[in-house]
Every structure is written in C-alpha cells, then in structure tokens.
Design a protein around this motif. Structure first.
Motif, PDB file in Angstrom:
ATOM      1  N   ALA A  32      53.881  69.290  25.874  1.00 23.18           N
ATOM      2  CA  ALA A  32      52.907  68.911  24.687  1.00 23.18           C
ATOM      3  C   ALA A  32      53.527  69.113  23.410  1.00 23.18           C
ATOM      4  CB  ALA A  32      51.844  69.894  24.923  1.00 23.18           C
ATOM      5  N   LYS A  33      54.691  70.190  23.349  1.00 22.63           N
ATOM      6  CA  LYS A  33      55.034  70.496  21.754  1.00 22.63           C
ATOM      7  C   LYS A  33      55.943  68.975  21.357  1.00 22.63           C
ATOM      8  CE  LYS A  33      55.473  75.353  22.279  1.00 22.63           C
ATOM      9  NZ  LYS A  33      56.567  76.388  22.252  1.00 22.63           N
ATOM     10  N   SER A  34      56.556  68.238  22.301  1.00 27.07           N
ATOM     11  CA  SER A  34      57.430  67.131  22.162  1.00 27.07           C
ATOM     12  C   SER A  34      56.441  65.864  22.112  1.00 27.07           C
ATOM     13  CB  SER A  34      58.546  66.857  22.862  1.00 27.07           C
ATOM     14  OG  SER A  34      58.165  66.694  24.180  1.00 27.07           O
ATOM     15  N   ARG A  35      55.065  65.993  22.394  1.00 25.64           N
ATOM     16  CA  ARG A  35      54.275  64.960  22.530  1.00 25.64           C
ATOM     17  C   ARG A  35      54.558  64.206  23.680  1.00 25.64           C
ATOM     18  NH1 ARG A  35      50.899  64.439  17.918  1.00 25.64           N
ATOM     19  NH2 ARG A  35      50.597  62.095  18.381  1.00 25.64           N
ATOM     20  N   ASN A  36      55.111  64.804  24.650  1.00 22.64           N
ATOM     21  CA  ASN A  36      55.591  64.141  25.815  1.00 22.64           C
ATOM     22  C   ASN A  36      56.493  63.103  25.846  1.00 22.64           C
ATOM     23  OD1 ASN A  36      53.758  65.853  27.792  1.00 22.64           O
ATOM     24  ND2 ASN A  36      52.098  64.588  26.838  1.00 22.64           N
ATOM     25  N   ALA A  37      57.422  63.269  24.692  1.00 24.84           N
ATOM     26  CA  ALA A  37      58.372  62.174  24.489  1.00 24.84           C
ATOM     27  C   ALA A  37      59.177  61.924  25.817  1.00 24.84           C
ATOM     28  CB  ALA A  37      59.660  62.726  23.243  1.00 24.84           C
ATOM     29  N   LEU A  38      59.544  60.857  25.963  1.00 23.77           N
ATOM     30  CA  LEU A  38      60.841  60.608  27.186  1.00 23.77           C
ATOM     31  C   LEU A  38      62.214  60.878  26.921  1.00 23.77           C
ATOM     32  CD1 LEU A  38      58.901  57.027  28.305  1.00 23.77           C
ATOM     33  CD2 LEU A  38      58.541  59.328  29.275  1.00 23.77           C
ATOM     34  N   GLY A  40      65.638  62.551  28.071  1.00 24.93           N
ATOM     35  CA  GLY A  40      66.260  62.203  29.354  1.00 24.93           C
ATOM     36  C   GLY A  40      65.725  62.989  30.549  1.00 24.93           C
ATOM     37  N   ALA A  41      65.714  64.382  30.296  1.00 24.56           N
ATOM     38  CA  ALA A  41      65.058  65.371  30.936  1.00 24.56           C
ATOM     39  C   ALA A  41      63.892  64.890  31.647  1.00 24.56           C
ATOM     40  CB  ALA A  41      65.080  66.583  30.574  1.00 24.56           C
ATOM     41  N   MET A  42      62.877  64.464  30.850  1.00 23.26           N
ATOM     42  CA  MET A  42      61.340  63.952  31.143  1.00 23.26           C
ATOM     43  C   MET A  42      61.694  62.816  31.897  1.00 23.26           C
ATOM     44  SD  MET A  42      58.285  64.242  31.213  1.00 23.26           S
ATOM     45  CE  MET A  42      57.498  65.148  29.938  1.00 23.26           C
ATOM     46  N   MET A  43      62.320  61.867  31.638  1.00 28.21           N
ATOM     47  CA  MET A  43      62.316  60.713  32.382  1.00 28.21           C
ATOM     48  C   MET A  43      62.994  60.954  33.858  1.00 28.21           C
ATOM     49  SD  MET A  43      63.350  57.566  29.783  1.00 28.21           S
ATOM     50  CE  MET A  43      64.941  58.453  29.132  1.00 28.21           C
ATOM     51  N   ALA A  44      64.003  61.943  33.778  1.00 27.83           N
ATOM     52  CA  ALA A  44      64.567  62.312  35.247  1.00 27.83           C
ATOM     53  C   ALA A  44      63.583  62.999  36.055  1.00 27.83           C
ATOM     54  CB  ALA A  44      65.938  63.238  34.960  1.00 27.83           C
ATOM     55  N   ALA A  45      62.658  63.948  35.606  1.00 27.30           N
ATOM     56  CA  ALA A  45      61.800  64.640  36.297  1.00 27.30           C
ATOM     57  C   ALA A  45      60.756  63.656  36.716  1.00 27.30           C
ATOM     58  CB  ALA A  45      61.301  65.613  35.435  1.00 27.30           C
ATOM     59  N   LEU A  46      60.393  62.820  35.993  1.00 30.28           N
ATOM     60  CA  LEU A  46      59.162  61.868  36.565  1.00 30.28           C
ATOM     61  C   LEU A  46      59.950  60.910  37.626  1.00 30.28           C
ATOM     62  CD1 LEU A  46      56.543  60.706  36.070  1.00 30.28           C
ATOM     63  CD2 LEU A  46      57.140  59.449  34.132  1.00 30.28           C
ATOM     64  N   PRO A  69      48.691  66.508  22.849  1.00 30.36           N
ATOM     65  CA  PRO A  69      47.783  66.153  21.890  1.00 30.36           C
ATOM     66  C   PRO A  69      48.036  64.505  22.117  1.00 30.36           C
ATOM     67  CG  PRO A  69      49.559  67.083  20.616  1.00 30.36           C
ATOM     68  CD  PRO A  69      49.195  67.933  22.225  1.00 30.36           C
ATOM     69  N   ALA A  70      48.987  64.237  22.818  1.00 28.29           N
ATOM     70  CA  ALA A  70      49.316  62.827  22.908  1.00 28.29           C
ATOM     71  C   ALA A  70      49.715  62.561  24.507  1.00 28.29           C
ATOM     72  CB  ALA A  70      50.546  62.526  22.141  1.00 28.29           C
ATOM     73  N   PHE A  71      49.421  61.318  24.922  1.00 29.10           N
ATOM     74  CA  PHE A  71      49.974  60.853  26.205  1.00 29.10           C
ATOM     75  C   PHE A  71      51.156  60.810  26.237  1.00 29.10           C
ATOM     76  CE2 PHE A  71      50.825  57.405  29.305  1.00 29.10           C
ATOM     77  CZ  PHE A  71      50.316  58.154  30.498  1.00 29.10           C
ATOM     78  N   CYS A  72      51.961  60.117  25.459  1.00 28.66           N
ATOM     79  CA  CYS A  72      53.293  59.853  25.249  1.00 28.66           C
ATOM     80  C   CYS A  72      53.762  59.247  23.812  1.00 28.66           C
ATOM     81  CB  CYS A  72      53.952  58.929  26.686  1.00 28.66           C
ATOM     82  SG  CYS A  72      55.843  58.839  26.578  1.00 28.66           S
ATOM     83  N   ALA A  73      54.684  59.752  23.083  1.00 31.32           N
ATOM     84  CA  ALA A  73      55.237  59.294  22.116  1.00 31.32           C
ATOM     85  C   ALA A  73      56.275  58.552  22.054  1.00 31.32           C
ATOM     86  CB  ALA A  73      55.261  60.687  21.077  1.00 31.32           C
ATOM     87  N   GLY A  74      56.861  58.467  23.422  1.00 32.39           N
ATOM     88  CA  GLY A  74      57.848  57.240  23.442  1.00 32.39           C
ATOM     89  C   GLY A  74      59.301  58.119  23.538  1.00 32.39           C
ATOM     90  N   ALA A 120      55.411  53.334  21.590  1.00 36.02           N
ATOM     91  CA  ALA A 120      56.857  52.787  21.830  1.00 36.02           C
ATOM     92  C   ALA A 120      56.934  52.859  23.297  1.00 36.02           C
ATOM     93  CB  ALA A 120      57.741  53.664  21.038  1.00 36.02           C
ATOM     94  N   ALA A 121      57.763  53.563  23.798  1.00 33.39           N
ATOM     95  CA  ALA A 121      58.212  53.939  25.250  1.00 33.39           C
ATOM     96  C   ALA A 121      56.966  54.273  25.869  1.00 33.39           C
ATOM     97  CB  ALA A 121      59.478  54.561  25.410  1.00 33.39           C
ATOM     98  N   GLY A 122      56.140  54.982  25.037  1.00 34.21           N
ATOM     99  CA  GLY A 122      54.912  55.572  25.789  1.00 34.21           C
ATOM    100  C   GLY A 122      53.647  54.309  25.987  1.00 34.21           C
TER     101      GLY A 122
END
Length: 269
Positions: A32-38, A40-46, A69-74, A120-122
């Motif tokens: 949440a703190k990074s607005r679910n930004a993608l 490298g670690a987030m993309m690897a986990a997903l 507060p965001a679905f994904c900020a890219g 963006a990427a979100g």
C-alpha cells in the motif's frame, strides 16, 4: 471453505497475499505504501503466485485485487530511476511483459477487482486480465507522456482491448478516465457500486468456477490464439478446437445433462 495455499506467502508482510475459497483464488497486491507499484520484487512475487496457481487443479478462477489507496500505480519510478544501464531497463520491461503474458497464458481466467486508480503498467495489468470489475471510484490512465516516458508496453495490452482512437487518446494525453468510460470503451467488463465490488467480483468468479475447468481452460487458450489469425485460419483453428472439445468427458456430460434436464457432474476433463 477458506484455505491459505501452503505454496504461497500468506503473512501480512508479503507483497502478494493468496486466499483460496473453494475453487477461487484471490491474489492481493499488498504494498500500500508504494501504491502497489510493480517493482521487480512485486512482479516476481506475483509471477510466482500465478505459476503456483497454474499447476493447482483445485483452482478454476483467479481474482486479482489490491490493498491500500490504489489498485496499482504502475512501475516503481524510484527503482527505474536508480537503474543506470540500458540492460537494466531492458530486463525490467522484459520482466513486466513476461508477467502480463503469464496472466494471458494462465489456464484459469483472471478477474481484476479494481477499487481505485490503475495507472500506466497498472492499467496494463487490468487490460491483461481476462475480465475486470471496477467500482465507480476507480480511474484508469496511461500518463507516461506527462513525464517524458511514453507508455509503450502498457499500449500493447490497452490497444488489444479498446479501439485505436480511444487507446491513442489515453496514451497521447495521459488523462485519466472514470470507470463508466472505461466500461464503455471495453477496458473493463463490469462497473458496480463501490460497496458491491467485492460481492460482485466474488459472484462472477464463482459462476465461472462452477463450469467445467477443462472447458474454460480450452476456451481461454483458443480465444487468445485465434485473435491474431486471419479469419479463415481462425475458423479452421476454432473448428479443430471444438472437434477436440467434443471428445472430452465434460462435453459429453454437459450435452447429456442438458438433454436429460439435469445438472451436469463435471470431472474437469
């Protein structure tokens, strides 16, 4: 019945949380703190979570959700700005493209549950999902042009969901659109009141999961393969798919149940 997959991280500090309810798995972006930004670690986990689901025959539909507060900020712009080499940026965008392709090639349908902004990427992430249900508060944008970085990879998924001129307007202006406009353009499949978002998405996932898993898997793969074919080739390919489908147990069971006016008993094969 709710169960946490033994193959996935389920503690609250994980970047991606997994929760299974019967044949439906919900993956929740949890940064949440990074607005679910993608990052490298987030993309690897997903990507890892999706790979685990791909091999799980108990799961027949996936919901992709997000906390905060965001679905994904890219993409994570701080991470991107900290990469100094061309090879480093190429690896990051390649990782993102592979993640989007993993969603498309996943045997199970994936439904995005969008409660807030997807940029963006979100936005690319939403467009890559098979279906997307959004609350009225949700907004979508490809705003890279505003910071000098055209949303070229988000463009790939976006342009395969909406008309050329709608896509170009989003890409060239960076202006956000609301959920109703996104629905009218074809970027998302459903718009519901925000209070109904979870229930509506769960109900849709359960309806899909109640169908033959074999049939849905076969149909999803065929849908994406025929899209890029010339018309005559698409019909030839689809005819072959239906011929193969007719040889499966669930096709015979489903047709027999319809004729006999009873509920089918799927074996998912």
């Amino acid at each position: 019945m709710t169960r946490n997959s033994p193959n996935s991280h389920t503690d609250e500090t994980s970047l991606v949380l997994r929760k299974d309810e019967g044949p439906v798995a919900t993956l929740t972006l949890n940064a949440a703190k990074s607005r679910n930004a993608l990052s490298g670690a987030m993309m690897a986990a997903l990507h890892t979570a999706l790979d685990q689901i791909a091999g799980d025959p108990a799961i027949r539909c996936v919901i992709l959700a997000a906390n905060g507060p965001a679905f994904c900020a890219g993409h994570d712009l701080k991470e991107m700005n900290g990469i100094s080499t061309c090879d480093g940026h190429a690896a990051l965008f390649s990782q993102c493209s592979a993640l989007m392709m993993r969603i498309v090639t996943l045997p199970q349908p994936v439904i995005a549950r969008v409660h807030a902004v997807a940029t963006a990427a979100g936005c690319q992430l939403v467009a890559s999902c098979d279906l997307a249900v959004a609350g009225t508060f949700a907004k979508f944008a490809t705003p890279g042009v505003n910071i000098g970085l055209f949303c070229s990879t988000p463009m790939v998924a976006l342009s395969r969901n909406v008309s050329r001129k709608h896509a170009m307007r989003m890409l060239l202006t960076g202006d956000p659109i609301d959920a109703q406009t996104a629905w009218q353009m074809g970027l998302i499949s459903d718009v519901v009141e925000d209070d109904d978002l979870i229930t509506a998405t769960d109900d849709l996932a359960k309806r899909i999961a109640s169908r033959s898993g074999m049939t849905v898997k076969l149909g999803k793969e065929a849908f994406y393969r025929q899209l890029e074919m010339p018309l005559s080739d698409a019909y030839a390919y689809a005819s072959g798919v239906m011929t193969d489908n007719m040889q499966k147990h669930d096709a015979r069971e489903g047709i027999g149940a319809f004729v006999e006016k009873r509920h089918p008993e799927w074996r998912h094969e």
